[in-house]
Design an enzyme around this catalytic site. Structure first.
Site, mmCIF file in Angstrom:
data_model
loop_
_atom_site.group_PDB
_atom_site.id
_atom_site.type_symbol
_atom_site.label_atom_id
_atom_site.label_comp_id
_atom_site.label_asym_id
_atom_site.label_seq_id
_atom_site.Cartn_x
_atom_site.Cartn_y
_atom_site.Cartn_z
ATOM 1 N N ILE A 14 0.840 -1.197 0.000
ATOM 2 C CA ILE A 14 0.000 0.000 0.000
ATOM 3 C C ILE A 14 0.877 1.249 0.000
ATOM 4 O O ILE A 14 0.593 2.237 -0.686
ATOM 5 C CB ILE A 14 -0.963 -0.015 1.216
ATOM 6 N N ALA A 87 4.276 -1.984 9.102
ATOM 7 C CA ALA A 87 3.757 -3.067 9.945
ATOM 8 C C ALA A 87 4.239 -4.401 9.419
ATOM 9 O O ALA A 87 4.591 -4.536 8.245
ATOM 10 C CB ALA A 87 2.226 -3.049 9.948
ATOM 11 N N GLU A 88 4.239 -5.380 10.288
ATOM 12 C CA GLU A 88 4.217 -6.775 9.846
ATOM 13 C C GLU A 88 2.757 -7.043 9.526
ATOM 14 O O GLU A 88 1.875 -6.769 10.346
ATOM 15 C CB GLU A 88 4.720 -7.700 10.955
ATOM 16 N N THR A 129 -6.713 -1.651 10.492
ATOM 17 C CA THR A 129 -7.330 -2.652 9.613
ATOM 18 C C THR A 129 -8.682 -3.081 10.172
ATOM 19 O O THR A 129 -8.899 -3.022 11.387
ATOM 20 C CB THR A 129 -6.414 -3.895 9.497
ATOM 21 N N ASP A 130 -9.557 -3.553 9.302
ATOM 22 C CA ASP A 130 -10.855 -4.068 9.788
ATOM 23 C C ASP A 130 -10.678 -5.342 10.605
ATOM 24 O O ASP A 130 -11.593 -5.751 11.327
ATOM 25 C CB ASP A 130 -11.834 -4.297 8.624
ATOM 26 N N GLU A 131 -9.495 -5.963 10.512
ATOM 27 C CA GLU A 131 -9.304 -7.227 11.236
ATOM 28 C C GLU A 131 -9.288 -7.021 12.746
ATOM 29 O O GLU A 131 -9.439 -7.985 13.506
ATOM 30 C CB GLU A 131 -8.028 -7.926 10.743
ATOM 31 N N TYR A 154 -1.531 -11.211 14.359
ATOM 32 C CA TYR A 154 -1.462 -10.001 13.526
ATOM 33 C C TYR A 154 -2.515 -8.987 13.956
ATOM 34 O O TYR A 154 -2.194 -7.836 14.271
ATOM 35 C CB TYR A 154 -1.661 -10.352 12.038
ATOM 36 N N LYS A 158 -2.200 -5.284 15.711
ATOM 37 C CA LYS A 158 -2.746 -4.071 15.077
ATOM 38 C C LYS A 158 -3.739 -3.396 16.034
ATOM 39 O O LYS A 158 -3.805 -2.168 16.104
ATOM 40 C CB LYS A 158 -3.434 -4.403 13.752
ATOM 41 N N ARG A 277 -6.505 -22.434 8.149
ATOM 42 C CA ARG A 277 -5.713 -21.550 9.014
ATOM 43 C C ARG A 277 -6.272 -21.663 10.444
ATOM 44 O O ARG A 277 -7.495 -21.539 10.619
ATOM 45 C CB ARG A 277 -5.857 -20.123 8.469
#
Ligand code: NAD
Ligand code: TYD
Length: 343
Positions: A14, A87-88, A129-131, A154, A158, A277
């Site tokens: 990005i 970020a990672e 992030t939306d995560e 992750y 975040k 996953r």
């Protein structure tokens, strides 16, 4: 020069798209790009910016106060705004090992916040992030009020950085804004993420590893639309606010992979089911009503336009792709997928 932008992570996916957009759309801004050049950072992504005096690249980590100060110094006397993307970023890697995620995403963000506060930056846009919201059932959308419930190392890291940015604003009046975007796709995305991995594997007639039943849903947004949304938040957003960004473009993974196979004229027999996953989030979907109403941003690209553009871009970059899909990438791929994913 009117102002300086300190961009972190500007050699990644990005970030490099953001660099090219900003150099074109805001040519009178100085863009200082601080990036540690991890496996995901690549100066080739920035080749088109080479020689442009408005772009200053600084190799360094956000976990180092000295290196952050070096980048802030490169902004000179101009008023500074910060766009924080370093970020990672890959969920599967965070499952293999969480520590680099805590180091960069949590610790690094606090170092960056402290140095930027000491320097008196004018605005600080944190690219979250939306995560951080966790996983949705079959109905409903994430709004800015949805409680944070991250499920992977992750997304937890975040969420940690997101909350540290919020705390800097609440405690110190630090001029921070937060964006939470859905899954992106487009040029220069590292070929470990779903869309570029599937394009690259299918192009080479390698197997396409589908996690579990392949019916997990993501809300896909073309990277250029995300970059334009970040610029809108940077220029017109209200300090202290959170803005969701999304494309109203939900697809299950299987549908995405089938579209890629069809576009490339490859058989569905390349798809192979692999172990799911661990802790896999089932569905993400964004309600982007706030940024649309308040900042007038809407996506410009539909999936039907931008997926073929993305496939064509990867097909036009065989050397870029090959360069990345060797060495350490092969070791990662073997660890992640084992012999069954090799094709
Ligand atoms: P990416 O992995 O492609 O790029 C990350 C960049 O950060 C790389 O250039 C890397 O070298 C750099 N970096 C890593 N650690 C660093 C450190 N300690 N100091 C300085 N630089 C460092 O990631 P991306 O997909 O471009 O994501 C960028 C940001 O957007 C991330 O914060 C991610 O959480 C967020 N985001 C991504 C998506 C997506 O779909 N890709 C969606 C929403 C939000
Ligand atoms: P990814 O691109 O890693 O993004 P995220 O996990 O951050 O949403 O994965 C997108 C979806 O694709 C996710 O549901 C996991 C799935 N996936 C596969 O089925 N196979 C793969 O090889 C990869 C990389 C992802």
């Amino acid at each position: 020069m009117q102002r300086a932008i300190l961009l972190t992570g500007g050699a990644g996916f990005i970030g490099s798209n953001f660099v090219h957009m900003l150099l074109e759309q805001r040519p009178d801004w100085r863009l200082v790009n601080l990036d540690a050049l991890t496996y995901a950072g690549n100066l080739q992504n920035l080749a088109a910016a080479e020689g442009n005096p408005a772009h200053v690249f600084v190799k360094g980590s956000i976990t180092s106060a000295e290196e952050v100060d070096r980048a802030l110094d490169a902004c000179g006397d101009l008023p500074i705004s910060v766009v924080h993307m370093a970020a990672e970023s890959h969920v599967d890697r965070s499952i293999q090992s969480g520590l680099p995620f805590v180091d960069t995403n949590v610790l690094g963000t606090q170092v960056l916040l402290d140095r930027c506060r000491a320097r008196g930056v004018e605005r600080f846009v944190h690219v979250s992030t939306d995560e951080v919201y966790g996983s949705l059932g079959p109905e409903g959308f994430f709004t800015e009020e949805t409680p944070l419930a991250p499920n992977s190392p992750y997304s937890a890291s975040k969420a940690g950085s997101d909350l540290l940015v919020r705390a800097a604003h609440h405690t110190h009046g630090f001029p921070a804004l937060i964006t939470r975007c859905s899954n992106n796709y487009g040029p220069w995305q590292f070929p470990e993420k779903l869309i570029p991995l599937m394009i690259a594997n299918a192009s080479e007639d390698k197997q396409l590893p589908i996690y579990g039943d392949g019916m997990q849903v993501r809300d896909w947004l073309y990277v250029q639309d995300h970059c334009e949304a970040i610029l809108a938040v940077l220029e017109r957003g209200e300090v202290g606010e959170v803005y969701n960004i999304g494309g109203h473009n939900e697809y299950p993974n299987l549908a995405i992979v089938r579209m890629i196979l069809e576009a490339l004229g490859k058989p569905e027999s390349l798809m192979v089911t692999v172990a799911d996953r661990p802790g896999h989030d089932r569905r993400y979907a964004i309600d982007a009503g706030k940024i649309e109403r308040e900042l007038g941003w809407t996506p410009r690209f539909t999936f039907e336009q931008a997926l073929p553009m993305t496939i064509a871009w990867y097909q036009s970059q065989p050397e870029w792709l090959q360069g990345l899909r060797s060495g350490a990438y092969r070791e990662y791929y073997e660890r992640q997928y084992g012999p069954q994913g090799q094709g």
